[in-house]
Design a protein around this motif. Structure first.
Motif, PDB file in Angstrom:
ATOM      1  N   PRO A  12       0.841  -1.212   0.000  1.00 38.56           N
ATOM      2  CA  PRO A  12       0.000   0.000   0.000  1.00 38.56           C
ATOM      3  C   PRO A  12       0.869   1.253   0.000  1.00 38.56           C
ATOM      4  CG  PRO A  12      -0.869  -1.606   1.540  1.00 38.56           C
ATOM      5  CD  PRO A  12       0.449  -2.146   1.076  1.00 38.56           C
ATOM      6  N   LYS A  85      -3.798   1.459  -3.150  1.00 38.98           N
ATOM      7  CA  LYS A  85      -4.577   1.055  -1.987  1.00 38.98           C
ATOM      8  C   LYS A  85      -4.928  -0.434  -2.108  1.00 38.98           C
ATOM      9  CE  LYS A  85      -6.812   5.612  -1.871  1.00 38.98           C
ATOM     10  NZ  LYS A  85      -8.126   6.324  -1.893  1.00 38.98           N
ATOM     11  N   LEU A  86      -5.302  -1.004  -0.989  1.00 39.31           N
ATOM     12  CA  LEU A  86      -5.689  -2.412  -0.990  1.00 39.31           C
ATOM     13  C   LEU A  86      -6.807  -2.666  -1.999  1.00 39.31           C
ATOM     14  CD1 LEU A  86      -5.718  -3.130   2.850  1.00 39.31           C
ATOM     15  CD2 LEU A  86      -3.942  -3.764   1.207  1.00 39.31           C
ATOM     16  N   VAL A 120      -2.169  -5.498  -4.313  1.00 39.38           N
ATOM     17  CA  VAL A 120      -1.708  -4.536  -3.315  1.00 39.38           C
ATOM     18  C   VAL A 120      -1.899  -5.164  -1.947  1.00 39.38           C
ATOM     19  CG1 VAL A 120      -1.893  -2.192  -2.415  1.00 39.38           C
ATOM     20  CG2 VAL A 120      -2.421  -2.666  -4.831  1.00 39.38           C
TER      21      VAL A 120
END
Length: 122
Positions: A12, A85-86, A120
């Motif tokens: 991330p 981002k995740l 991610v």
């Protein structure tokens, strides 16, 4: 034919650049875009670049973090991804379209790449 590359595992906040190499046609003549599909979710449009003037469209979820560009000399399109981002985890596909759109309408998209996985994860 479209061939994506550049996917992989990233933490991330990290960055990746995806490439989409075109063959058999001149990429600059068509609207081109990136879509993604996360596990268990529908495919969604992420970014698009128009052929007419090179202007770009970005989905709200990636504005300020992703950018789309093309290198006509290499007949290749790119998706630069930053501040990942995740929830950006997905298989990313490039596509040739009739008009720029974030809807993966088969009537509008006539060439798909095979996809490249972006994961991610910390």
């Amino acid at each position: 034919q479209l061939v994506e590359s550049g996917g992989g595992l990233v933490q991330p906040g990290g960055s990746l650049r995806l490439s989409c190499a075109a063959s058999g046609f001149i990429l600059d003549y068509y609207p081109m875009g990136w879509y993604r599909q996360a596990p268990g979710k529908e495919r969604e449009g992420v970014a698009c670049i128009r052929a007419s003037d090179g202007s770009t469209l970005l989905a709200d979820s990636v504005k300020g973090r992703f950018s789309i560009a093309k290198d006509n000399a290499k007949n290749t399109m790119y998706l630069q991804m930053t501040s990942l981002k995740l929830e950006d985890t997905a298989v990313y596909y490039c596509a040739r379209m009739e008009v720029c759109s974030f809807v993966p309408n088969p009537r509008n998209i006539n060439v798909w790449g095979q996809g490249t996985l972006v994961n991610v994860s910390s």
